[in-house]
Design an enzyme around this catalytic site. Structure first.
Site, PDB file in Angstrom:
ATOM      1  N   LYS A  66      43.820  44.689  39.041  1.00  0.00           N
ATOM      2  CA  LYS A  66      43.474  45.501  37.866  1.00  0.00           C
ATOM      3  C   LYS A  66      44.131  46.879  37.964  1.00  0.00           C
ATOM      4  O   LYS A  66      44.688  47.387  36.987  1.00  0.00           O
ATOM      5  CB  LYS A  66      41.946  45.631  37.761  1.00  0.00           C
ATOM      6  CG  LYS A  66      41.281  44.326  37.332  1.00  0.00           C
ATOM      7  CD  LYS A  66      39.778  44.313  37.543  1.00  0.00           C
ATOM      8  CE  LYS A  66      39.207  42.937  37.226  1.00  0.00           C
ATOM      9  NZ  LYS A  66      37.799  42.776  37.566  1.00  0.00           N
ATOM     10  N   GLN A 110      32.992  46.359  39.849  1.00  0.00           N
ATOM     11  CA  GLN A 110      33.297  44.964  40.182  1.00  0.00           C
ATOM     12  C   GLN A 110      32.034  44.228  40.636  1.00  0.00           C
ATOM     13  O   GLN A 110      31.310  44.703  41.516  1.00  0.00           O
ATOM     14  CB  GLN A 110      34.373  44.926  41.283  1.00  0.00           C
ATOM     15  CG  GLN A 110      34.850  43.550  41.655  1.00  0.00           C
ATOM     16  CD  GLN A 110      35.649  42.873  40.531  1.00  0.00           C
ATOM     17  OE1 GLN A 110      36.440  43.505  39.856  1.00  0.00           O
ATOM     18  NE2 GLN A 110      35.425  41.587  40.338  1.00  0.00           N
ATOM     19  N   ASP A 133      33.880  46.369  30.582  1.00  0.00           N
ATOM     20  CA  ASP A 133      33.509  44.983  30.889  1.00  0.00           C
ATOM     21  C   ASP A 133      32.614  44.409  29.790  1.00  0.00           C
ATOM     22  O   ASP A 133      32.340  43.208  29.773  1.00  0.00           O
ATOM     23  CB  ASP A 133      32.734  44.939  32.224  1.00  0.00           C
ATOM     24  CG  ASP A 133      33.449  44.089  33.267  1.00  0.00           C
ATOM     25  OD1 ASP A 133      34.463  43.455  32.917  1.00  0.00           O
ATOM     26  OD2 ASP A 133      32.989  44.072  34.421  1.00  0.00           O
TER      27      ASP A 133
END
Ligand code: NAP
Length: 312
Positions: A66, A110, A133
């Site tokens: 990422k 994460q 997200d």
């Protein structure tokens, strides 16, 4: 377990391969161009902060990917790696710092987090405008209620783009079967397909007859996490199959201890029946990271009142 289709008519039908890498490259090129325009016209460089707690090897790989992609598209990219023993208050403190940082437009923590941290508390600490997200209740609620401004989780957002391209016509009225009901993939995928006016069926581990349920789908989205669970004989001829699954299985043919990546769909069987199908790897996976970039760019655009681009 059902076997592969046996009639010659079925085995002769070869599905179109949905090239997620190519579509992701298009999205990424658009993001790169729009980020350059945002910088030139508004003096804003989109900033993405990725937070990793602990040293899970798979998470390390995802986070590094990422960060690399963010730099590639011209973003300001920051990674915070915290030890596995980090307490919840410290992690939330970092999230709050990032919420206040004007150079950061997207924050991604994460998952999974270590067991002593409540992921819901952490997700709720992220400002909804920076929740790239799409897991904050405000974004989940906006998506479910059709309110504008939802940040949509990256994997279903990318899966919808691939679905639309494969169908090549409005999805309205099609039967869509989503296998899996996670907050990250299955549930938001259901909302996206409903918003497209599909008739949506959600299957999960308690579904009584999964084969019959899947067989009803003009569109099948598999987000289960079980290698090759969905057999070719379950697929309606001509269906569009989006395989989100990423499962490592032993591959002794490649050498001792070697593995390979397979989806939740038995690819060869399904490709003989489906109209179009995503491969694993090279299907949904590349779209996920491309949509993370798209979400971060959108957050940066909206922070200065500009409309973000669309990628259909
Ligand atoms: P998850 O949170 O574990 O959810 C799995 C879902 O599948 C659950 O709803 C579960 O049902 C259902 N399920 C499990 N076994 C089943 C069975 N035998 N029959 C029917 N349904 C079953 O997984 P996830 O995060 O959604 O991820 C799913 C897969 O997608 C994984 O392979 C993951 O690695 C992959 N993934 C890929 C990407 C990408 O970028 N390509 C991104 C995210 C995830 P219950 O709710 O009843 O337990």
């Amino acid at each position: 377990m059902a076997s592969a289709p046996s009639s010659s008519a079925e085995t002769a039908r070869a599905a179109t391969l949905i090239d997620g890498r190519a579509v992701a490259a298009e999205v990424t090129a658009r993001v790169t161009a729009e980020a350059a325009r945002l910088k030139a016209e508004a003096g804003i460089v989109p900033g993405l902060a990725v937070v990793l707690v602990g040293d899970d090897p798979a998470s390390q790989v995802y986070v590094a990917g990422k960060g690399r992609k963010a730099e590639e598209v011209g973003f300001h990219s920051v990674q915070h790696t915290l030890p596995a023993a980090t307490d919840q208050a410290t992690l939330i403190g970092l999230v709050e710092d990032l919420n206040r940082d004007p150079a950061i437009h997207g924050i991604l923590v994460q998952l999974p987090l270590p067991a002593h941290i409540d992921k819901h508390r952490v997700i709720e600490a992220i400002r909804p405008e920076k929740d790239v997200d799409g897991l904050h209740p405000v974004n989940v609620g906006r998506l479910a209620s059709g309110m504008p401004g939802a940040i949509v989780p990256c994997t279903p957002a990318g899966s919808l783009i691939l679905t639309r391209r494969a169908v090549g016509a409005p999805l309205a009225g099609l039967n869509a079967v989503v296998v899996g009901r996670s907050n990250l993939v299955g549930k938001p995928m259901v909302q996206l397909l409903l918003a497209e006016n599909c008739t949506v069926t959600v299957a999960h581990s308690r579904t009584r007859d999964l084969a019959a349920t899947v067989r009803g789908g003009d569109i099948v989205v598999a987000a289960v996490g079980r290698a090759e669970l969905i057999r070719g004989a379950w697929i309606k001829p001509g269906a569009v199959v989006i395989d989100v699954g990423m499962n490592r299985v032993p591959a002794p043919e490649r050498g001792e201890g070697k593995t390979r990546l397979v989806g939740d769909v038995a690819f060869d069987e399904a490709a003989a029946v489906a109209g179009a199908i995503t491969p694993v790897p090279g299907g949904v996976g590349p779209m996920t990271i491309a949509m993370l970039m798209a979400n971060t760019l959108a957050a940066a655009c909206l922070s200065v009142g500009r409309s973000p681009p669309s990628y259909d």
